[in-house]
Design a protein around this motif. Structure first.
Motif, PDB file in Angstrom:
ATOM      1  N   SER A   1     -10.852  -2.257  -5.951  1.00  0.00           N
ATOM      2  CA  SER A   1      -9.502  -2.819  -5.722  1.00  0.00           C
ATOM      3  C   SER A   1      -8.998  -1.465  -4.766  1.00  0.00           C
ATOM      4  CB  SER A   1      -8.705  -2.984  -6.770  1.00  0.00           C
ATOM      5  OG  SER A   1      -9.474  -4.258  -7.530  1.00  0.00           O
ATOM      6  N   ALA A   2      -9.213  -0.478  -5.399  1.00  0.00           N
ATOM      7  CA  ALA A   2      -8.414   0.660  -4.612  1.00  0.00           C
ATOM      8  C   ALA A   2      -8.947   0.927  -3.564  1.00  0.00           C
ATOM      9  CB  ALA A   2      -8.915   2.090  -5.824  1.00  0.00           C
ATOM     10  N   THR A   3     -10.273   1.079  -3.364  1.00  0.00           N
ATOM     11  CA  THR A   3     -10.799   1.360  -1.956  1.00  0.00           C
ATOM     12  C   THR A   3     -10.588   0.211  -0.992  1.00  0.00           C
ATOM     13  OG1 THR A   3     -12.898   2.021  -0.738  1.00  0.00           O
ATOM     14  CG2 THR A   3     -13.206   0.099  -2.076  1.00  0.00           C
ATOM     15  N   LEU A   4     -10.260  -1.144  -1.563  1.00  0.00           N
ATOM     16  CA  LEU A   4      -9.976  -2.118  -0.439  1.00  0.00           C
ATOM     17  C   LEU A   4      -8.495  -1.874  -0.100  1.00  0.00           C
ATOM     18  CD1 LEU A   4     -11.787  -4.976  -1.796  1.00  0.00           C
ATOM     19  CD2 LEU A   4     -11.830  -4.149   0.451  1.00  0.00           C
ATOM     20  N   LEU A   5      -7.871  -0.817  -0.435  1.00  0.00           N
ATOM     21  CA  LEU A   5      -6.410  -0.536   0.144  1.00  0.00           C
ATOM     22  C   LEU A   5      -6.726   0.409   1.501  1.00  0.00           C
ATOM     23  CD1 LEU A   5      -4.457   0.085  -3.056  1.00  0.00           C
ATOM     24  CD2 LEU A   5      -4.130  -1.816  -1.872  1.00  0.00           C
ATOM     25  N   GLY A   6      -7.806   0.633   1.660  1.00  0.00           N
ATOM     26  CA  GLY A   6      -8.043   1.651   2.819  1.00  0.00           C
ATOM     27  C   GLY A   6      -7.743   1.126   3.981  1.00  0.00           C
ATOM     28  N   PRO A   7      -8.035  -0.152   4.330  1.00  0.00           N
ATOM     29  CA  PRO A   7      -7.714  -0.671   5.732  1.00  0.00           C
ATOM     30  C   PRO A   7      -6.191  -0.758   6.133  1.00  0.00           C
ATOM     31  CG  PRO A   7      -9.200  -2.324   4.688  1.00  0.00           C
ATOM     32  CD  PRO A   7      -8.752  -1.091   3.636  1.00  0.00           C
ATOM     33  N   LEU A   8      -5.443  -0.443   5.004  1.00  0.00           N
ATOM     34  CA  LEU A   8      -3.823  -0.283   5.512  1.00  0.00           C
ATOM     35  C   LEU A   8      -3.743   1.010   6.428  1.00  0.00           C
ATOM     36  CD1 LEU A   8      -2.322  -0.986   2.050  1.00  0.00           C
ATOM     37  CD2 LEU A   8      -2.335  -2.482   4.061  1.00  0.00           C
ATOM     38  N   SER A   9      -4.552   1.962   6.305  1.00  0.00           N
ATOM     39  CA  SER A   9      -4.330   3.175   6.921  1.00  0.00           C
ATOM     40  C   SER A   9      -4.664   2.874   8.609  1.00  0.00           C
ATOM     41  CB  SER A   9      -5.510   4.252   6.613  1.00  0.00           C
ATOM     42  OG  SER A   9      -5.252   5.421   7.284  1.00  0.00           O
ATOM     43  N   PRO A  10      -5.990   2.316   8.973  1.00  0.00           N
ATOM     44  CA  PRO A  10      -5.868   2.136  10.337  1.00  0.00           C
ATOM     45  C   PRO A  10      -4.877   1.051  11.013  1.00  0.00           C
ATOM     46  CG  PRO A  10      -7.611   1.085   9.388  1.00  0.00           C
ATOM     47  CD  PRO A  10      -6.939   2.085   8.357  1.00  0.00           C
ATOM     48  N   ILE A  11      -4.482   0.189  10.162  1.00  0.00           N
ATOM     49  CA  ILE A  11      -3.308  -0.836  10.425  1.00  0.00           C
ATOM     50  C   ILE A  11      -2.153  -0.242  10.642  1.00  0.00           C
ATOM     51  CG2 ILE A  11      -1.818  -2.792   9.672  1.00  0.00           C
ATOM     52  CD1 ILE A  11      -4.419  -3.797   8.110  1.00  0.00           C
ATOM     53  N   THR A  12      -1.734   0.788   9.861  1.00  0.00           N
ATOM     54  CA  THR A  12      -0.425   1.596   9.939  1.00  0.00           C
ATOM     55  C   THR A  12      -0.608   2.399  11.379  1.00  0.00           C
ATOM     56  OG1 THR A  12      -0.232   1.649   7.741  1.00  0.00           O
ATOM     57  CG2 THR A  12       1.071   3.365   8.947  1.00  0.00           C
ATOM     58  N   ALA A  13      -1.638   2.945  11.488  1.00  0.00           N
ATOM     59  CA  ALA A  13      -2.009   3.825  12.765  1.00  0.00           C
ATOM     60  C   ALA A  13      -1.537   2.875  14.026  1.00  0.00           C
ATOM     61  CB  ALA A  13      -3.127   4.540  12.647  1.00  0.00           C
TER      62      ALA A  13
ATOM     63  N   ALA B   1       1.311  -1.452  -5.434  1.00  0.00           N
ATOM     64  CA  ALA B   1       2.085  -1.050  -4.287  1.00  0.00           C
ATOM     65  C   ALA B   1       2.392   0.368  -4.061  1.00  0.00           C
ATOM     66  CB  ALA B   1       3.527  -1.737  -4.533  1.00  0.00           C
ATOM     67  N   LEU B   2       2.532   1.311  -5.060  1.00  0.00           N
ATOM     68  CA  LEU B   2       2.559   2.384  -5.047  1.00  0.00           C
ATOM     69  C   LEU B   2       1.189   3.263  -4.819  1.00  0.00           C
ATOM     70  CD1 LEU B   2       4.305   3.505  -8.462  1.00  0.00           C
ATOM     71  CD2 LEU B   2       5.296   3.564  -6.384  1.00  0.00           C
ATOM     72  N   THR B   3      -0.046   2.729  -4.921  1.00  0.00           N
ATOM     73  CA  THR B   3      -1.156   3.338  -4.601  1.00  0.00           C
ATOM     74  C   THR B   3      -1.271   3.086  -3.081  1.00  0.00           C
ATOM     75  OG1 THR B   3      -2.172   2.688  -6.838  1.00  0.00           O
ATOM     76  CG2 THR B   3      -3.571   3.136  -5.032  1.00  0.00           C
ATOM     77  N   ALA B   4      -0.823   2.002  -2.699  1.00  0.00           N
ATOM     78  CA  ALA B   4      -0.895   1.455  -1.357  1.00  0.00           C
ATOM     79  C   ALA B   4      -0.304   2.452  -0.498  1.00  0.00           C
ATOM     80  CB  ALA B   4      -0.304   0.013  -1.077  1.00  0.00           C
ATOM     81  N   LEU B   5       0.774   3.162  -0.779  1.00  0.00           N
ATOM     82  CA  LEU B   5       1.692   4.102  -0.205  1.00  0.00           C
ATOM     83  C   LEU B   5       0.750   5.354   0.543  1.00  0.00           C
ATOM     84  CD1 LEU B   5       4.987   4.459  -2.256  1.00  0.00           C
ATOM     85  CD2 LEU B   5       4.517   3.189   0.053  1.00  0.00           C
ATOM     86  N   ALA B   6      -0.364   5.368  -0.367  1.00  0.00           N
ATOM     87  CA  ALA B   6      -1.358   6.464   0.068  1.00  0.00           C
ATOM     88  C   ALA B   6      -2.074   6.380   1.550  1.00  0.00           C
ATOM     89  CB  ALA B   6      -2.150   6.817  -0.934  1.00  0.00           C
ATOM     90  N   PRO B   7      -2.652   5.081   1.595  1.00  0.00           N
ATOM     91  CA  PRO B   7      -3.367   5.075   2.878  1.00  0.00           C
ATOM     92  C   PRO B   7      -2.290   4.843   3.972  1.00  0.00           C
ATOM     93  CG  PRO B   7      -3.794   3.250   1.404  1.00  0.00           C
ATOM     94  CD  PRO B   7      -3.163   4.376   0.682  1.00  0.00           C
TER      95      PRO B   7
ATOM     96  N   LEU C   1      -0.611   9.896  -5.588  1.00  0.00           N
ATOM     97  CA  LEU C   1      -0.493   8.411  -5.799  1.00  0.00           C
ATOM     98  C   LEU C   1      -1.758   7.807  -5.855  1.00  0.00           C
ATOM     99  CD1 LEU C   1       2.840   7.704  -3.772  1.00  0.00           C
ATOM    100  CD2 LEU C   1       2.484   7.639  -6.232  1.00  0.00           C
ATOM    101  N   TRP C   2      -2.524   8.147  -4.979  1.00  0.00           N
ATOM    102  CA  TRP C   2      -4.018   7.703  -4.869  1.00  0.00           C
ATOM    103  C   TRP C   2      -4.856   7.776  -6.083  1.00  0.00           C
ATOM    104  CZ3 TRP C   2      -6.426   4.574  -2.234  1.00  0.00           C
ATOM    105  CH2 TRP C   2      -7.882   4.484  -2.193  1.00  0.00           C
ATOM    106  N   PHE C   3      -4.854   9.164  -6.646  1.00  0.00           N
ATOM    107  CA  PHE C   3      -5.595   9.274  -7.714  1.00  0.00           C
ATOM    108  C   PHE C   3      -4.959   8.748  -8.867  1.00  0.00           C
ATOM    109  CE2 PHE C   3      -6.725  13.538  -5.688  1.00  0.00           C
ATOM    110  CZ  PHE C   3      -7.896  12.876  -5.098  1.00  0.00           C
TER     111      PHE C   3
END
Length: 315
Positions: free
Chosen positions: A237-249, A9-15, A225-227
């Motif tokens: 697992s970390a990189t698969l949080l990346g799609p949250l960025s375009p979804i948020t945009a 949850a904390l890491t997801a805040l970055a993307p 938070l990302w590092f």
């Protein structure tokens, strides 16, 4: 909430934070200065963290920090902006969404993380979902832009893998390591920005507020938070949080800018978000023999110590 769920949850805040970059850039910043914007995101944030932590790299960590800073920031930002200028936004986002596939390959090579069918399928599903969200009919393709987009994704993916491989030196918190990388990355961007874009533009109060948000919330806190998350999660697992960025945009574009968000885009969000969730699920570990219980407890104790150390740094 389990410890892993809290880390995710904390890491997801970055993307999620990075998904606001387009809105802030278009609404608060001077136009056509992407490299200067990248510089203002990275270097002030890095210098601020260096001032707060008062720690500099030692020994091999001088060159390791430079390499990580170049991969995660210094090379990633200019290549990303070049792709954004040469390609429509949707195409650039789709090209960037192949990052999880790069990470799977690099993690197998450098971390010994054996790729699984589930990991590959979730990475492909995430890219497909992002394409439904952002790709428009009749989108143009530009070879230079596509190559730049792929290289930017490869640079960030390599940064994730080597951040995971090298960890951080003993006695150094994640905040200091973040500062080293942001400073190194900003110093890489500095000459490129001035050579290509020239002197900095005149800045208004609105511009300064936008840059302050990008440097503090969008970069210093988000990359910390990302590092920190990369240390505790697998690379895939970390990189698969990346799609949250375009979804948020896309959500911000719909809510704040009045951009259309039809059934296809909503379906793409559900697919990408589902792939993100699936990427965080791990097979249930087999129960360890009783003879190994002491060593497991000792390992958990080390994890707790690390969490407390990071909490103290954050305070």
């Amino acid at each position: 909430m389990s410890r892993k769920a809290a880390v995710v949850a904390l890491t997801a805040l970055a993307p999620i934070s990075w998904g606001s970059t387009y809105f802030v850039t278009t609404e608060f910043l001077p136009p056509d200065r992407p490299l200067f914007t990248g510089l203002m995101r990275a270097l002030p944030a890095g210098l601020l963290l260096l001032a707060l932590t008062r720690k500099l790299p030692q020994g091999a960590w001088w060159w390791k920090s430079a390499v990580l800073g170049a991969l995660n920031i210094g090379a990633f930002f200019p290549l990303l902006f070049l792709a954004a200028y040469r390609l429509p936004g949707g195409v650039a986002a789709v090209v960037g969404s192949v990052g999880p596939l790069f990470v799977v390959g690099l993690a197998a090579l450098f971390l010994g993380e054996k790729p699984t069918t589930k990991t590959l399928l979730t990475a492909v599903a995430a890219a497909f979902g992002v394409s439904l969200v952002v790709l428009k009919a009749g989108a143009a393709f530009d070879l230079v832009g596509i190559v730049a987009g792929l290289l930017s994704s490869l640079s960030m993916s390599a940064g994730i893998v080597f951040t995971k491989r090298w960890g951080r030196p003993e006695g150094v918190g994640a905040l200091a390591l973040t500062g080293w990388q942001l400073t190194a990355g900003g110093l890489v961007i500095l000459p490129i920005a001035f050579l290509i874009e020239g002197a900095p533009p005149a800045l208004t109060g609105t511009n300064l507020a936008g840059y302050a948000y990008l440097a503090l919330g969008n970069t210093a806190i988000s990359y910390f938070l990302w590092f920190r998350g990369i240390e505790r999660l697998s690379a895939s697992s970390a990189t698969l949080l990346g799609p949250l960025s375009p979804i948020t945009a896309a959500v911000i574009g719909w809510a704040a800018l009045g951009q259309a968000l039809g059934p296809v885009q909503v379906l793409g969000m559900l697919i990408a978000f589902g792939a993100t969730l699936a990427g965080q699920l791990s097979p249930r570990a087999a129960k360890a023999p009783e003879a190994e219980s002491f060593s497991e407890t000792e390992g958990n104790g080390q994890e707790v110590s690390m969490d407390l150390e990071v909490s103290e740094v954050r305070r």
